[in-house]
Scaffold this active site. Structure first.
Site, PDB file in Angstrom:
ATOM      1  N   GLY A  61       5.334   6.170   1.867  1.00  0.00           N
ATOM      2  CA  GLY A  61       5.899   6.750   0.642  1.00  0.00           C
ATOM      3  C   GLY A  61       5.749   5.770  -0.502  1.00  0.00           C
ATOM      4  O   GLY A  61       6.718   5.349  -1.122  1.00  0.00           O
ATOM      5  N   GLU A  84       1.221   8.555   0.596  1.00  0.00           N
ATOM      6  CA  GLU A  84       2.094   9.254  -0.349  1.00  0.00           C
ATOM      7  C   GLU A  84       1.849  10.750  -0.210  1.00  0.00           C
ATOM      8  O   GLU A  84       0.708  11.198  -0.226  1.00  0.00           O
ATOM      9  CB  GLU A  84       1.793   8.747  -1.769  1.00  0.00           C
ATOM     10  CG  GLU A  84       2.440   9.520  -2.889  1.00  0.00           C
ATOM     11  CD  GLU A  84       3.945   9.683  -2.750  1.00  0.00           C
ATOM     12  OE1 GLU A  84       4.663   8.684  -2.554  1.00  0.00           O
ATOM     13  OE2 GLU A  84       4.420  10.831  -2.818  1.00  0.00           O
ATOM     14  N   ILE A  85       2.938  11.494  -0.094  1.00  0.00           N
ATOM     15  CA  ILE A  85       2.802  12.932   0.188  1.00  0.00           C
ATOM     16  C   ILE A  85       2.502  13.744  -1.076  1.00  0.00           C
ATOM     17  O   ILE A  85       1.873  14.795  -1.002  1.00  0.00           O
ATOM     18  CB  ILE A  85       4.070  13.458   0.905  1.00  0.00           C
ATOM     19  CG1 ILE A  85       3.774  14.762   1.624  1.00  0.00           C
ATOM     20  CG2 ILE A  85       5.250  13.574  -0.046  1.00  0.00           C
ATOM     21  CD1 ILE A  85       4.830  15.174   2.621  1.00  0.00           C
ATOM     22  N   ASN A 119       1.316  12.871   4.976  1.00  0.00           N
ATOM     23  CA  ASN A 119       2.709  13.016   5.379  1.00  0.00           C
ATOM     24  C   ASN A 119       2.968  12.072   6.546  1.00  0.00           C
ATOM     25  O   ASN A 119       2.587  12.351   7.674  1.00  0.00           O
ATOM     26  CB  ASN A 119       2.984  14.459   5.793  1.00  0.00           C
ATOM     27  CG  ASN A 119       4.439  14.665   6.185  1.00  0.00           C
ATOM     28  OD1 ASN A 119       5.211  13.711   6.289  1.00  0.00           O
ATOM     29  ND2 ASN A 119       4.816  15.912   6.397  1.00  0.00           N
ATOM     30  N   CYS A 139      10.090   1.487   1.395  1.00  0.00           N
ATOM     31  CA  CYS A 139      10.796   1.026   0.197  1.00  0.00           C
ATOM     32  C   CYS A 139      11.438   2.188  -0.547  1.00  0.00           C
ATOM     33  O   CYS A 139      10.745   3.128  -0.942  1.00  0.00           O
ATOM     34  CB  CYS A 139       9.834   0.306  -0.736  1.00  0.00           C
ATOM     35  SG  CYS A 139       9.091  -1.159   0.014  1.00  0.00           S
ATOM     36  N   ASP A 142      13.525   8.405   0.029  1.00  0.00           N
ATOM     37  CA  ASP A 142      14.439   9.437  -0.476  1.00  0.00           C
ATOM     38  C   ASP A 142      15.690   9.455   0.402  1.00  0.00           C
ATOM     39  O   ASP A 142      15.590   9.510   1.628  1.00  0.00           O
ATOM     40  CB  ASP A 142      13.735  10.799  -0.456  1.00  0.00           C
ATOM     41  CG  ASP A 142      12.518  10.820  -1.386  1.00  0.00           C
ATOM     42  OD1 ASP A 142      12.600  10.193  -2.460  1.00  0.00           O
ATOM     43  OD2 ASP A 142      11.497  11.442  -1.030  1.00  0.00           O
ATOM     44  N   THR A 217       8.259  -2.994  -6.682  1.00  0.00           N
ATOM     45  CA  THR A 217       8.224  -1.538  -6.482  1.00  0.00           C
ATOM     46  C   THR A 217       8.781  -0.881  -7.747  1.00  0.00           C
ATOM     47  O   THR A 217       9.662  -1.436  -8.411  1.00  0.00           O
ATOM     48  CB  THR A 217       9.086  -1.133  -5.272  1.00  0.00           C
ATOM     49  OG1 THR A 217      10.394  -1.709  -5.438  1.00  0.00           O
ATOM     50  CG2 THR A 217       8.508  -1.617  -3.968  1.00  0.00           C
ATOM     51  N   GLU A 219      10.698   1.674  -7.930  1.00  0.00           N
ATOM     52  CA  GLU A 219      12.125   1.952  -7.722  1.00  0.00           C
ATOM     53  C   GLU A 219      12.944   0.676  -7.833  1.00  0.00           C
ATOM     54  O   GLU A 219      14.050   0.685  -8.379  1.00  0.00           O
ATOM     55  CB  GLU A 219      12.347   2.597  -6.345  1.00  0.00           C
ATOM     56  CG  GLU A 219      11.990   4.071  -6.293  1.00  0.00           C
ATOM     57  CD  GLU A 219      12.815   4.956  -7.219  1.00  0.00           C
ATOM     58  OE1 GLU A 219      14.040   4.744  -7.327  1.00  0.00           O
ATOM     59  OE2 GLU A 219      12.229   5.856  -7.842  1.00  0.00           O
TER      60      GLU A 219
HETATM   61  N1  SAM Z   1       8.220   3.247  -2.388  1.00  0.00           N
HETATM   62  C1  SAM Z   1       8.149   3.611  -3.786  1.00  0.00           C
HETATM   63  C2  SAM Z   1       8.985   2.679  -4.607  1.00  0.00           C
HETATM   64  O1  SAM Z   1       9.778   1.937  -4.020  1.00  0.00           O
HETATM   65  O2  SAM Z   1       8.860   2.674  -5.826  1.00  0.00           O
HETATM   66  C3  SAM Z   1       8.542   5.085  -4.009  1.00  0.00           C
HETATM   67  C4  SAM Z   1       9.937   5.470  -3.631  1.00  0.00           C
HETATM   68  S1  SAM Z   1      10.274   7.202  -3.912  1.00  0.00           S
HETATM   69  C5  SAM Z   1      11.987   7.254  -4.088  1.00  0.00           C
HETATM   70  C6  SAM Z   1       9.939   7.906  -2.324  1.00  0.00           C
HETATM   71  C7  SAM Z   1       8.495   8.323  -2.186  1.00  0.00           C
HETATM   72  O3  SAM Z   1       8.233   8.756  -0.844  1.00  0.00           O
HETATM   73  C8  SAM Z   1       8.123   9.478  -3.083  1.00  0.00           C
HETATM   74  O4  SAM Z   1       6.982   9.130  -3.840  1.00  0.00           O
HETATM   75  C9  SAM Z   1       7.823  10.617  -2.106  1.00  0.00           C
HETATM   76  O5  SAM Z   1       6.859  11.530  -2.576  1.00  0.00           O
HETATM   77  C10 SAM Z   1       7.357   9.865  -0.875  1.00  0.00           C
HETATM   78  N2  SAM Z   1       7.495  10.583   0.401  1.00  0.00           N
HETATM   79  C11 SAM Z   1       8.570  11.295   0.805  1.00  0.00           C
HETATM   80  N3  SAM Z   1       8.344  11.810   2.036  1.00  0.00           N
HETATM   81  C12 SAM Z   1       7.100  11.401   2.425  1.00  0.00           C
HETATM   82  C13 SAM Z   1       6.292  11.620   3.575  1.00  0.00           C
HETATM   83  N4  SAM Z   1       6.752  12.351   4.579  1.00  0.00           N
HETATM   84  N5  SAM Z   1       5.066  11.068   3.625  1.00  0.00           N
HETATM   85  C14 SAM Z   1       4.604  10.326   2.593  1.00  0.00           C
HETATM   86  N6  SAM Z   1       5.319  10.091   1.476  1.00  0.00           N
HETATM   87  C15 SAM Z   1       6.552  10.621   1.367  1.00  0.00           C
END
Ligand code: SAM
Length: 243
Positions: A61, A84-85, A119, A139, A142, A217, A219
């Site tokens: 993610g 990244e999904i 995913n 990191c 969600d 990151t 976030e």
């Molecule tokens: N890791 C980054 C950061 O710390 O800035 C992004 C954090 S963001 C809150 C969570 C990310 O996880 C989102 O971009 C979301 O699209 C991705 N994500 C959620 N479920 C996922 C999955 N099953 N596979 C890949 N990515 C996923």
């Protein structure tokens, strides 16, 4: 949804060459191979171009790619991939890496990072062999606050077994979040897993990747601006017991 996600049926079927063009084995071999005039010696290339080395680091993610970009120069000999999904986000990161590569006239920097739309909750073992990875970053995942949504969390008993599968002994799962309840959940689920032990705080703070994860990151930066707290926990992949 998932039916439009492309994923290999096994790691051997995955063609990484477009994501890591500087690490394609064929071109390396072609460059160093002695020239021959005998055309019959030309090797017919298999359709899947192999890399000279395996990917070792995964950012689960990866969002907008800040961690990958910051880690790239600190691990110059290691291949890192962000998964990244969200399609548009994955494309943004791919463009970002392409631009960074183009800025380097020597063509060396940022060749070791890439982003893939995937995913990670479903297909991780399709991409990586058992024990292939040395670091997995999770990191600011969600939080999925509501109880009935907890099954959507990226750390769970089932998914921890997948992280254990793709990580080699000694490999590290890095977690960070600003949500204390989610931190407790990740610690509880990873500590309960027989393949993992928590890394001591001393070792954690001495790991240069931890500082990067806290500050680089997207976030992490957002939490910084809001003066929020960041909770970090690292877990080591243990050797499988000898039966
Ligand atoms: N890791 C980054 C950061 O710390 O800035 C992004 C954090 S963001 C809150 C969570 C990310 O996880 C989102 O971009 C979301 O699209 C991705 N994500 C959620 N479920 C996922 C999955 N099953 N596979 C890949 N990515 C996923």
């Amino acid at each position: 949804s998932d039916h439009r996600l492309i994923y290999p049926s096994t790691p051997e079927d995955m063609d990484w060459s477009a994501l890591f063009p500087s690490f394609v084995a064929d071109t390396e071999a072609a460059r160093s191979a002695p020239e021959t005039e005998d055309a019959t010696e030309t090797v017919i290339k298999p359709s899947i171009k192999k890399l000279v080395k395996d990917i070792e680091v995964v950012d689960v993610g990866c969002g907008f790619g800040g961690l990958l970009v910051a880690l790239a120069p600190t691990l110059p000999d290691t291949l890192l991939v962000g998964m990244e999904i969200r399609n548009q986000v994955a494309e943004f990161v791919q463009d970002r890496i392409r631009a960074l590569r183009a800025q380097d006239s020597q063509g060396k920097q940022y060749q070791n990072i890439a982003c893939l739309r995937a995913n990670t909750m479903k297909f991780l073992p399709n991409f990586f062999r058992k024990g292939q990875l040395s670091k997995v970053f999770i990191c600011f995942p969600d939080p999925h606050f509501k109880h009935r949504k907890h099954k959507a969390r990226i750390v769970s008993t089932t998914l921890n077994s997948e992280y254990a599968y793709v990580l080699g002994p000694g490999g590290i799962v890095y977690t960070i979040t600003d949500v204390q309840d989610l931190h407790n959940w990740m610690v509880q689920h990873l500590e309960a897993h027989p393949s993992f032990e928590r890394v001591s705080e001393e070792e954690q703070e001495a790991d240069p990747s931890v500082a990067i994860m806290r500050t680089e990151t997207e976030e992490g930066k957002k939490v910084e601006r809001h003066k929020g707290q960041k909770f970090v926990a690292l877990f080591r992949r243990l050797e499988d017991p000898a039966w």
